[in-house]
Design a protein around this motif. Structure first.
Motif, short mmCIF file in Angstrom:
data_model
loop_
_atom_site.label_atom_id
_atom_site.label_comp_id
_atom_site.label_asym_id
_atom_site.label_seq_id
_atom_site.Cartn_x
_atom_site.Cartn_y
_atom_site.Cartn_z
N LYS A 109 7.24 -33.74 -8.46
CA LYS A 109 8.07 -33.17 -9.51
C LYS A 109 8.02 -34.07 -10.73
O LYS A 109 8.08 -35.29 -10.62
CB LYS A 109 9.51 -33.04 -9.04
CG LYS A 109 10.44 -32.41 -10.04
CD LYS A 109 11.85 -32.39 -9.49
CE LYS A 109 12.83 -31.98 -10.53
NZ LYS A 109 12.89 -32.89 -11.65
N ASN A 110 7.90 -33.46 -11.89
CA ASN A 110 7.87 -34.21 -13.14
C ASN A 110 9.27 -34.76 -13.40
O ASN A 110 10.25 -34.03 -13.39
CB ASN A 110 7.43 -33.28 -14.27
CG ASN A 110 7.23 -34.01 -15.56
OD1 ASN A 110 7.54 -35.18 -15.70
ND2 ASN A 110 6.69 -33.31 -16.54
N ALA A 111 9.38 -36.04 -13.67
CA ALA A 111 10.68 -36.66 -13.87
C ALA A 111 11.30 -36.28 -15.21
O ALA A 111 12.49 -36.45 -15.41
CB ALA A 111 10.53 -38.18 -13.80
N GLN A 133 11.37 -33.21 -16.51
CA GLN A 133 11.82 -31.83 -16.56
C GLN A 133 12.56 -31.49 -15.28
O GLN A 133 12.31 -32.09 -14.23
CB GLN A 133 10.62 -30.89 -16.74
CG GLN A 133 9.89 -31.11 -18.04
CD GLN A 133 8.69 -30.20 -18.16
OE1 GLN A 133 8.31 -29.53 -17.22
NE2 GLN A 133 8.08 -30.18 -19.33
N SER A 134 13.47 -30.55 -15.38
CA SER A 134 14.27 -30.19 -14.21
C SER A 134 13.66 -29.03 -13.43
O SER A 134 14.13 -28.72 -12.36
CB SER A 134 15.69 -29.82 -14.65
OG SER A 134 15.66 -28.70 -15.50
N GLY A 135 12.65 -28.39 -13.95
CA GLY A 135 12.05 -27.24 -13.27
C GLY A 135 11.29 -27.62 -12.03
O GLY A 135 10.85 -28.76 -11.85
N LYS A 136 11.14 -26.66 -11.14
CA LYS A 136 10.44 -26.91 -9.87
C LYS A 136 9.24 -26.00 -9.69
O LYS A 136 8.84 -25.71 -8.57
CB LYS A 136 11.41 -26.74 -8.71
CG LYS A 136 12.54 -27.75 -8.74
CD LYS A 136 13.45 -27.58 -7.57
CE LYS A 136 14.56 -28.61 -7.63
NZ LYS A 136 15.52 -28.45 -6.56
N LEU A 189 5.42 -24.84 -9.46
CA LEU A 189 4.16 -25.39 -8.93
C LEU A 189 4.36 -26.55 -7.97
O LEU A 189 3.40 -27.26 -7.66
CB LEU A 189 3.24 -25.83 -10.08
CG LEU A 189 2.91 -24.77 -11.13
CD1 LEU A 189 2.06 -25.39 -12.24
CD2 LEU A 189 2.18 -23.60 -10.50
N LEU A 190 5.57 -26.78 -7.47
CA LEU A 190 5.79 -27.86 -6.51
C LEU A 190 5.31 -27.50 -5.11
O LEU A 190 5.17 -28.38 -4.27
CB LEU A 190 7.27 -28.24 -6.46
CG LEU A 190 7.83 -28.91 -7.69
CD1 LEU A 190 9.28 -29.29 -7.47
CD2 LEU A 190 7.04 -30.14 -8.05
N ASP A 191 5.07 -26.23 -4.85
CA ASP A 191 4.63 -25.82 -3.53
C ASP A 191 3.12 -25.89 -3.36
O ASP A 191 2.60 -25.62 -2.29
CB ASP A 191 5.12 -24.41 -3.22
CG ASP A 191 4.70 -23.40 -4.27
OD1 ASP A 191 4.27 -23.83 -5.36
OD2 ASP A 191 4.78 -22.19 -4.00
N GLN A 192 2.39 -26.29 -4.40
CA GLN A 192 0.93 -26.40 -4.30
C GLN A 192 0.52 -27.70 -3.63
O GLN A 192 1.14 -28.73 -3.82
CB GLN A 192 0.31 -26.36 -5.69
CG GLN A 192 0.35 -25.03 -6.35
CD GLN A 192 -0.38 -25.04 -7.68
OE1 GLN A 192 -0.75 -26.09 -8.18
NE2 GLN A 192 -0.59 -23.87 -8.24
N TRP A 193 -0.56 -27.62 -2.87
CA TRP A 193 -1.18 -28.79 -2.27
C TRP A 193 -2.50 -29.02 -2.99
O TRP A 193 -3.25 -28.09 -3.25
CB TRP A 193 -1.40 -28.57 -0.78
CG TRP A 193 -0.12 -28.64 -0.02
CD1 TRP A 193 0.76 -27.64 0.17
CD2 TRP A 193 0.43 -29.79 0.62
NE1 TRP A 193 1.84 -28.08 0.89
CE2 TRP A 193 1.65 -29.40 1.18
CE3 TRP A 193 0.00 -31.10 0.76
CZ2 TRP A 193 2.46 -30.28 1.89
CZ3 TRP A 193 0.80 -31.98 1.47
CH2 TRP A 193 2.01 -31.57 2.02
N ILE A 194 -2.81 -30.27 -3.30
CA ILE A 194 -3.97 -30.61 -4.10
C ILE A 194 -4.93 -31.47 -3.29
O ILE A 194 -4.50 -32.39 -2.59
CB ILE A 194 -3.54 -31.34 -5.38
CG1 ILE A 194 -2.64 -30.42 -6.19
CG2 ILE A 194 -4.72 -31.81 -6.18
CD1 ILE A 194 -2.09 -31.02 -7.43
N PRO A 252 7.57 -37.37 0.26
CA PRO A 252 8.84 -37.97 0.68
C PRO A 252 9.98 -36.97 0.48
O PRO A 252 9.93 -36.13 -0.42
CB PRO A 252 8.99 -39.18 -0.26
CG PRO A 252 8.10 -38.92 -1.40
CD PRO A 252 7.00 -38.02 -0.91
N PRO A 253 11.01 -37.06 1.31
CA PRO A 253 12.12 -36.10 1.17
C PRO A 253 12.86 -36.33 -0.15
O PRO A 253 13.01 -37.46 -0.61
CB PRO A 253 13.01 -36.41 2.37
CG PRO A 253 12.67 -37.81 2.74
CD PRO A 253 11.23 -38.00 2.40
N ARG A 254 13.31 -35.23 -0.72
CA ARG A 254 14.06 -35.32 -1.97
C ARG A 254 15.51 -35.65 -1.67
O ARG A 254 16.15 -35.03 -0.83
CB ARG A 254 13.98 -33.99 -2.73
CG ARG A 254 12.59 -33.67 -3.15
CD ARG A 254 12.59 -32.42 -4.02
NE ARG A 254 11.22 -32.02 -4.28
CZ ARG A 254 10.66 -30.94 -3.81
NH1 ARG A 254 11.35 -30.12 -3.06
NH2 ARG A 254 9.41 -30.66 -4.08
#
Length: 92
Positions: free
Chosen positions: A10-12, A14-17, A19-24, A78-80
């Motif tokens: 997650k980008n620090a 911005q508060s949006g989430k 594209l966080l479910d993508q694996w690269i 890591p867990p949020r």
């Protein structure tokens, strides 16, 4: 050829989430970077480091790596941890 598989952080800023479910899947550099003789900028002839592949799940990324004989290591996310704080706590 080696690669690493990880989930987009997650980008620090911005508060949006989104594209966080993508694996690269990113390839590891096969040679060291060296300075360009003319400009001095670091670079290499390895074009695999410019390739990033995006997948919907870690299983898809692993299957792709196995299909093409790529040795890949999976880096878990890591867990949020949420720090819940009320505005009134600033004045205690």
């Amino acid at each position: 050829m080696t690669a690493r598989i990880y989930q987009r952080p997650k980008n620090a800023m911005q508060s949006g989430k989104a594209l966080l479910d993508q694996w690269i899947l990113e390839f590891a550099p096969s040679e060291a970077r060296r300075p360009d003789p003319l400009m001095g900028w670091p670079g290499s002839a390895d074009t695999q480091t410019q390739v990033t592949l995006k997948f919907h799940s870690v299983d898809e990324a692993k299957a792709y790596a196995e299909k093409y004989g790529i040795t890949a290591t999976v880096h878990g996310t890591p867990p949020r941890r949420l720090k819940l704080q009320a505005y009134a706590d600033n004045f205690r």
